[in-house]
Each structure stands twice: as structure tokens, then as C-alpha cells.
Design a protein around this motif. Structure first.
Motif, PDB file in Angstrom:
ATOM      1  N   ARG A 204      -1.985  -3.685  13.366  1.00 22.58           N
ATOM      2  CA  ARG A 204      -2.285  -2.042  13.821  1.00 22.58           C
ATOM      3  C   ARG A 204      -1.424  -1.512  15.129  1.00 22.58           C
ATOM      4  NH1 ARG A 204      -7.789   0.861  12.889  1.00 22.58           N
ATOM      5  NH2 ARG A 204      -6.959   0.468  10.730  1.00 22.58           N
ATOM      6  N   GLN A 207      -1.878   5.133  17.962  1.00 25.54           N
ATOM      7  CA  GLN A 207      -1.147   6.383  18.101  1.00 25.54           C
ATOM      8  C   GLN A 207      -0.670   6.282  19.691  1.00 25.54           C
ATOM      9  OE1 GLN A 207      -2.750   9.827  16.569  1.00 25.54           O
ATOM     10  NE2 GLN A 207      -1.385  11.378  17.323  1.00 25.54           N
ATOM     11  N   TRP A 210       2.749   4.908  20.012  1.00 25.24           N
ATOM     12  CA  TRP A 210       4.175   5.619  19.393  1.00 25.24           C
ATOM     13  C   TRP A 210       4.930   6.189  20.493  1.00 25.24           C
ATOM     14  CZ3 TRP A 210       1.503   9.045  15.107  1.00 25.24           C
ATOM     15  CH2 TRP A 210       0.904   8.119  14.346  1.00 25.24           C
ATOM     16  N   ARG A 219       6.097   5.229   8.543  1.00 24.76           N
ATOM     17  CA  ARG A 219       5.108   5.517   7.688  1.00 24.76           C
ATOM     18  C   ARG A 219       5.571   5.333   6.127  1.00 24.76           C
ATOM     19  NH1 ARG A 219       4.164  10.844  11.147  1.00 24.76           N
ATOM     20  NH2 ARG A 219       6.314  10.542  10.845  1.00 24.76           N
ATOM     21  N   TYR A 280       6.066  -0.848  10.825  1.00 26.36           N
ATOM     22  CA  TYR A 280       5.530   0.073   9.994  1.00 26.36           C
ATOM     23  C   TYR A 280       4.072  -0.011  10.065  1.00 26.36           C
ATOM     24  CZ  TYR A 280       4.353  -4.312   7.109  1.00 26.36           C
ATOM     25  OH  TYR A 280       3.972  -5.529   6.761  1.00 26.36           O
ATOM     26  N   LYS A 281       3.409   1.395   9.544  1.00 27.33           N
ATOM     27  CA  LYS A 281       2.023   1.645   9.639  1.00 27.33           C
ATOM     28  C   LYS A 281       1.245   0.736   8.688  1.00 27.33           C
ATOM     29  CE  LYS A 281      -0.675   5.530  10.799  1.00 27.33           C
ATOM     30  NZ  LYS A 281      -1.915   5.258  10.093  1.00 27.33           N
ATOM     31  N   ASP A 282       0.161   0.322   9.570  1.00 28.33           N
ATOM     32  CA  ASP A 282      -0.828  -0.552   8.649  1.00 28.33           C
ATOM     33  C   ASP A 282      -1.210   0.562   7.538  1.00 28.33           C
ATOM     34  OD1 ASP A 282      -3.865  -0.276  10.063  1.00 28.33           O
ATOM     35  OD2 ASP A 282      -2.198   0.555  11.032  1.00 28.33           O
ATOM     36  N   ASN A 284      -0.592   2.253   5.350  1.00 29.26           N
ATOM     37  CA  ASN A 284       0.476   3.169   4.853  1.00 29.26           C
ATOM     38  C   ASN A 284       1.260   2.583   3.723  1.00 29.26           C
ATOM     39  OD1 ASN A 284       1.422   6.401   6.333  1.00 29.26           O
ATOM     40  ND2 ASN A 284      -0.560   5.417   6.678  1.00 29.26           N
TER      41      ASN A 284
END
Length: 379
Positions: A204, A207, A210, A219, A280-282, A284
Motif C-alpha cells: 500500500r 495518498q 503521492w 492506478r 502501482y496502487k494496491d 486497483n
């Protein structure tokens, strides 16, 4: 040539169906295709609460979320959604065949977006839309432009059909080579994804981590763009330090891995390239790491085929707007034919993609010319 307002040359067609709706085709916002001037989809005989009547030749303008650029010419009389503004030309002021190109253009949509009200589902009213100002040539020039623009639209559709035919050729070639998945007439090996890949997601990233620069952070939406275009204009990043830490502790996408969308449009695949360097986003996106038992390029092509799409939809509750989880991905069943046959099919797909790319480039250039003509003559 003179400056006019849309309301000078067109009116909102206001007509309500007070009797039976039998025989009237039904048009909703979902039937209007962004940036397509012709109507190609509608319902017949379906239950609905629509009462707004349109007539053949009227322009159907999607007034909700105008940034979607939905406007099309009605090829028949029918009934439409209240979120569609029905626009009718004043024949003594403008050639009716030209009006659709004035409405279906970027400048008018930008104007409509600026005049839209509402936060969740912004809408624009005709009272505002009619104040859109543009250049209108004389009738002779209007006829010339309408003839040219309709001819260009027809050419665009010819290219679109060729592109669609290329996709269908790939699907039919798959069936010819490997047979139907359910009946498996050639007795090919059928296995599950977890027998071919190590399936996982990412560590994870919150935010607050970022950044506006650094290592790209993707994403599902960025994975979709990568699959379509091979590149993405990314807006989110993580620091180099975080990327290095996660690479050492948890691993990062490697060339030959397959990134698969798990939310939004499900099951869209991107094959990681040697040049790629991203996180990359977990939740997603899933990462399929090859165990060396199948050609990853072949798997990417399989995920475009109906037999995989149907499994994804079934696991998502009958739609592709649910989720595609690690658990359901692991259980997804897939052909695993001899590697030579996989590679032959991949080579065929790559050749088809080359032809498709050339068609898309030509279509893109035609679209650019089409828009330039509208801007220069009707701006």
C-alpha cells in the motif's frame, strides 16, 4: 461570412408525446457515442418514462456532462431522454445538413461545459446554449461545407469498420487455431491462472505519499491507457527512495509481468516492457508474474477474448464494473496450447496490430483535418 448566435439559426424542438409511445424508437444518453455525429443505437419497445419527441433531421445534444461530446443527427422520429436537448434548424437561416457539424464540434462543447450547472451531474440549458457564437458562411458555402464534411464522416466510418474488422479477424483466427473454449474440440490443455503465474498486488502507498514528480505511480486508469496507447501522461508519483525500498522488500513490476486492472474496466492487460519503471496502487491493479509455463503475450491476447471476458463478468456479478480480485484471477481458466502455437498466434496478432495502427493513424489524421475545416470555416 458573418457572426451569428446558435439561437439565430436554430430552435429547441419542444414536443411532448401525450399518447401511445408504440412505434417510436427510444434514445437515451447511453445511445449517443462521444464525437460521433450519426446515431447508430437505440431501443425499441422498452419500458421508459421519456416523453420528449424528436423528428428526423433534428440534432440530439447530450446536455448532461457536455464534456462527453455527445450529439447526433436523428435518422427517424422518436422519443428521447430529458437529458437530451432536441435542436432544430431554421432552414431559411442555415442549411439543416450543416447544423450537426456546428453542434458536434469542440468549440461548442467547450462553451457548453462553461455554461453547465451542477456539481455531480452538470447540465447545460438551451437558454445558455443558444448564445454560442460562430461564423456562418453564405448558403452556397454552407452547401459546399456540408457536402465535404459528410463525405469525410463517411470516410471516417469506413476506417472505423476496417479497424473493427481487424479485431474480429483476430478473434476468428483464435477460434480457428484453438477451437471453442467450452467444447475444446482440439483437446488442448486448460488450466488456471495460478498454475501459470504468481498473482499478487502491491504494498500500500498512502495518498499522503503521492508526489508530483519521481517514479510514476499508476492506478487502473493508467494501466488502461498503457494498454491502449503504450504510454500515459501520468500525474501521480512516489519518491525514488520509496520505490527503492519497495523494490528491495516487496518487488516491483518486471519485464514480462502482466498488469491487470481489478477495478473500473476489469481485466484490461498491459505487458510490462524493459523500459518500464513504475509502481502501482494496491487493489486497483493485479500483477501476474510469469512462472515460465506460458507466453505472457499470448495471455494478454486471451484476456481480450470472450471466454475470459465472460468469466470476469460472472465473477463481478454479471458486469465489468465490480472487482477482479486476486482470488478470482487465480481461478480464471485459460488455454495453454503448445508454446510454438502460442508464438505463432502472437506473431499473427502483432502483424494485425501493425495494420490496425496504420489505419488508426490515417483515421487520426482525417479527424484532425475534419476538425480544422470546422474551426476555420465555422469558428
Amino acid at each position: 461570412m458573418s457572426k451569428v448566435l446558435l439561437g439565430d439559426v436554430a430552435v429547441e424542438h419542444k414536443e411532448t408525446c401525450k399518447g401511445s409511445k408504440d412505434g417510436y424508437p427510444i434514445v437515451g444518453l447511453e445511445h449517443l457515442i462521444p464525437e460521433e455525429i450519426t446515431l447508430t443505437a437505440w431501443d425499441e419497445g422498452s419500458e421508459n418514462t421519456f416523453t420528449k419527441i424528436f423528428r428526423k433531421g433534428n440534432v440530439l445534444f447530450g446536455r448532461r456532462r457536455a464534456y462527453l461530446k455527445k450529439a447526433a443527427v436523428a435518422p427517424f422520429d422518436g422519443i428521447c431522454s430529458g437529458d437530451i436537448t432536441v435542436i432544430e434548424a431554421k432552414p431559411d437561416r442555415i442549411l439543416p445538413e450543416l447544423l450537426p457539424f456546428i453542434i458536434q464540434n469542440d468549440a461548442l462543447f467547450d462553451f457548453a461545459v462553461g455554461k453547465s450547472a451542477g456539481s455531480l451531474s452538470p447540465r447545460v440549458k438551451w437558454e445558455h446554449l443558444k448564445n454560442y457564437e460562430f461564423e456562418l458562411p453564405d448558403m452556397d458555402k454552407q452547401r459546399e461545407l456540408a457536402t465535404l464534411l459528410w463525405a469525410m464522416d463517411e470516410t471516417k466510418k469506413s476506417y472505423q469498420k476496417l479497424i473493427a474488422a481487424t479485431d474480429e479477424l483476430v478473434k476468428s483466427q483464435f477460434i480457428e487455431r484453438f477451437g471453442d473454449f467450452k467444447s475444446n474440440p482440439k483437446g488442448l490443455e486448460i488450466t488456471t491462472i495460478d498454475q501459470l503465474f504468481s498473482v499478487g498486488s502491491s504494498k500500500r502507498v498512502f495518498q499522503k505519499d503521492w508526489k508530483s514528480s519521481g517514479v510514476p505511480f499508476y492506478r487502473a486508469r493508467e494501466i488502461v491507457k498503457l494498454s491502449e496507447q503504450g504510454l500515459v501522461d501520468n500525474e501521480l508519483f512516489i519518491t525514488e527512495e520509496m520505490y527503492q525500498e519497495y523494490a528491495a522488500r516487496y518487488g516491483v513490476p518486471q519485464p514480462g509481468d502482466i498488469m491487470v486492472t481489478g477495478v473500473g474496466t476489469l481485466g484490461i492487460c498491459y505487458l510490462v516492457q524493459p523500459k518500464d519503471r513504475f509502481y502501482y496502487k494496491d487493489g486497483n491493479t493485479l500483477c501476474f508474474h510469469s512462472l515460465g509455463r506460458i507466453d505472457s503475450r499470448f495471455v494478454v491476447e486471451c484476456y481480450k477474448m470472450p471466454f475470459i471476458r465472460e468469466q470476469i463478468e460472472a465473477n463481478a456479478g454479471g458486469s465489468t464494473v465490480g472487482t477482479y480480485t486476486i482470488e478470482t484471477a487465480c481461478k480464471t481458466r485459460i488455454f495453454n496450447p503448445p508454446i510454438e502455437e502460442q508464438q505463432e498466434f502472437v506473431a499473427f496478432v502483432q502483424q494485425s496490430d501493425k495494420s490496425k495502427f496504420e489505419l488508426e493513424q490515417t483515421l487520426s489524421e482525417l479527424n484532425a483535418t475534419y476538425k480544422r475545416i470546422i474551426e476555420e470555416n465555422l469558428g
